[in-house]
Design an enzyme around this catalytic site. Structure first.
Site, PDB file in Angstrom:
ATOM      1  N   ARG A  51       6.647  19.466   1.090  1.00  0.00           N
ATOM      2  CA  ARG A  51       7.677  18.476   1.413  1.00  0.00           C
ATOM      3  C   ARG A  51       9.077  18.875   0.978  1.00  0.00           C
ATOM      4  O   ARG A  51      10.028  18.786   1.756  1.00  0.00           O
ATOM      5  CB  ARG A  51       7.370  17.125   0.733  1.00  0.00           C
ATOM      6  CG  ARG A  51       6.528  16.192   1.512  1.00  0.00           C
ATOM      7  CD  ARG A  51       5.679  15.411   0.556  1.00  0.00           C
ATOM      8  NE  ARG A  51       4.832  16.347  -0.137  1.00  0.00           N
ATOM      9  CZ  ARG A  51       3.678  16.806   0.354  1.00  0.00           C
ATOM     10  NH1 ARG A  51       3.245  16.367   1.495  1.00  0.00           N
ATOM     11  NH2 ARG A  51       2.966  17.706  -0.291  1.00  0.00           N
ATOM     12  N   THR A  52       9.213  19.257  -0.279  1.00  0.00           N
ATOM     13  CA  THR A  52      10.574  19.433  -0.795  1.00  0.00           C
ATOM     14  C   THR A  52      11.264  20.587  -0.072  1.00  0.00           C
ATOM     15  O   THR A  52      12.395  20.449   0.406  1.00  0.00           O
ATOM     16  CB  THR A  52      10.529  19.678  -2.319  1.00  0.00           C
ATOM     17  OG1 THR A  52       9.712  18.675  -2.908  1.00  0.00           O
ATOM     18  CG2 THR A  52      11.917  19.613  -2.922  1.00  0.00           C
ATOM     19  N   ARG A 101      13.217  25.449  -7.148  1.00  0.00           N
ATOM     20  CA  ARG A 101      12.040  24.891  -7.843  1.00  0.00           C
ATOM     21  C   ARG A 101      11.445  26.001  -8.713  1.00  0.00           C
ATOM     22  O   ARG A 101      11.308  27.144  -8.265  1.00  0.00           O
ATOM     23  CB  ARG A 101      10.988  24.397  -6.858  1.00  0.00           C
ATOM     24  CG  ARG A 101       9.689  24.027  -7.559  1.00  0.00           C
ATOM     25  CD  ARG A 101       8.700  23.389  -6.638  1.00  0.00           C
ATOM     26  NE  ARG A 101       9.079  22.027  -6.316  1.00  0.00           N
ATOM     27  CZ  ARG A 101       8.282  21.168  -5.671  1.00  0.00           C
ATOM     28  NH1 ARG A 101       7.079  21.541  -5.295  1.00  0.00           N
ATOM     29  NH2 ARG A 101       8.681  19.944  -5.405  1.00  0.00           N
ATOM     30  N   HIS A 129      12.355  15.797 -11.197  1.00  0.00           N
ATOM     31  CA  HIS A 129      12.329  16.092  -9.756  1.00  0.00           C
ATOM     32  C   HIS A 129      13.303  15.115  -9.106  1.00  0.00           C
ATOM     33  O   HIS A 129      12.903  14.142  -8.449  1.00  0.00           O
ATOM     34  CB  HIS A 129      10.905  15.893  -9.232  1.00  0.00           C
ATOM     35  CG  HIS A 129      10.658  16.416  -7.847  1.00  0.00           C
ATOM     36  ND1 HIS A 129      11.670  16.789  -6.983  1.00  0.00           N
ATOM     37  CD2 HIS A 129       9.488  16.624  -7.174  1.00  0.00           C
ATOM     38  CE1 HIS A 129      11.133  17.199  -5.839  1.00  0.00           C
ATOM     39  NE2 HIS A 129       9.806  17.114  -5.933  1.00  0.00           N
TER      40      HIS A 129
HETATM   41  N1   CP Z   1       6.619  15.553  -3.429  1.00  0.00           N
HETATM   42  C1   CP Z   1       6.725  16.895  -3.549  1.00  0.00           C
HETATM   43  O1   CP Z   1       7.473  17.427  -4.400  1.00  0.00           O
HETATM   44  O2   CP Z   1       5.924  17.595  -2.692  1.00  0.00           O
HETATM   45  P1   CP Z   1       5.877  19.163  -2.563  1.00  0.00           P
HETATM   46  O3   CP Z   1       5.313  19.704  -3.864  1.00  0.00           O
HETATM   47  O4   CP Z   1       5.012  19.453  -1.384  1.00  0.00           O
HETATM   48  O5   CP Z   1       7.286  19.659  -2.391  1.00  0.00           O
END
Ligand code: CP
Length: 304
Positions: A51-52, A101, A129
């Site tokens: 997602r991010t 990240r 986050h």
């Molecule tokens: N919510 C979130 O951070 O998802 P991802 O780890 O897939 O980026």
């Protein structure tokens, strides 16, 4: 030049403006389709993400910009021993803004100190986050109509779940917000959040183990997965991973207008049978993540 390390880097007024901008982007996407023409976003992901990373990339593409980056430490020169500080100095030559990240707490902050472009913390270890928090706030404000007068239950791995930590930091700034912290003893919220954030600011909170005891009083239920990657051994993870499973039966205890959020990815903690319940908004939440990251990119690049 501004960076985003924590939700607290934005004042309440700035945050409200950013969420309003995100709502306008949702309503009038064409108006923003060329706002970042010629600009580049770098996504430097030393940890897995769906997602991010992809919502950042989608956000920049929606704004007319371009994206570059890497999706694992192994596919960057980190595998050869390059430091985050050196990497960001180089990325600063290639891009206009960077989302990073990293599994180590504070890595994004280290990057920001050496960067000549805005740096966004896209998750640093078990710490924060902030863009997930912006997503969560936009979801709550858009669907509930307010960020004050809320009882929020955070359930699951509150020890390692950085999304829960960031959300608490952000929400304590709104009046009459109460928290119900639902976790097994081993995964309780870190003491620095209990003492230095909640108690220090006189925020009402309770800590419980049974989800069923908490659910009837909640306006928002924020489910989190047990963070496998932060456990020191597999045995402890296996023992904890199915501690909470939200089912249709348990939802019968909830109010009709309680919202269920989850930062995703989901493992087992919400049964798929819950997905069709109108209170389950976690996939809508993922969509809000694009709008709010578009608003954030525009804000940090001083778009007018
Ligand atoms: N919510 C979130 O951070 O998802 P991802 O780890 O897939 O980026």
């Amino acid at each position: 030049m501004r960076h985003l390390m924590s939700p607290l880097d934005l004042s309440v007024e700035e945050l409200d403006n950013l969420l309003t901008l995100a709502n306008d982007i949702e309503s009038n996407p064409n108006h923003y389709a060329h706002a970042c023409d010629g600009k580049k976003l770098a996504t430097c992901f030393y940890e897995p993400s769906t997602r991010t990373r992809l919502s950042f990339e989608s956000a920049m593409l929606n704004l007319g910009g371009s994206v570059l980056g890497f999706s694992s430490a192994d596919s960057s020169s980190a595998a050869k021993g390059e430091s985050v500080s050196d990497t960001i100095r180089v990325i600063s030559c290639y891009a206009d803004i960077c989302a990073i990240r990293h599994p180590k707490e504070g890595a994004a902050l280290v990057a920001s100190l050496k960067s000549s472009i805005p740096v966004i913390n896209a998750g640093d270890g078990g710490h924060q986050h902030p863009t997930q928090t912006l997503t969560d706030l936009l979801t709550i404000r858009s669907l509930k109509g307010r960020l004050n007068q809320l009882t929020i239950g955070l359930c699951g791995d509150l020890k390692f779940g950085r999304t829960a930590h960031s959300l608490i930091h952000a929400l304590i700034r709104y009046p009459n917000v109460k928290f119900v912290l639902i976790s097994p003893d081993e995964l309780r919220i870190p003491s620095y959040i209990r003492e230095d954030v909640l108690k220090k600011h006189n925020i009402p909170f309770t800590e419980l183990e049974r989800l069923e005891d908490a659910i009837p009083d909640l306006d928002i239920l924020y489910m989190t997965r047990v963070q496998k990657e932060r456990f020191f051994n597999e045995e402890d993870y296996v023992r904890m991973k199915d501690f909470y499973i939200l089912t249709k039966d348990k939802l019968k205890l909830a109010s009709e207008d309680m919202l269920i959020l989850h930062p995703l990815p989901r493992v087992n903690e919400i049964s798929v049978e819950v997905d069709d319940d109108p209170r389950a908004v976690y996939f809508k939440q993922a969509q809000y993540g694009v709008y709010v990251r578009m608003a954030l990119i525009l804000t940090l690049l001083n778009w007018r």
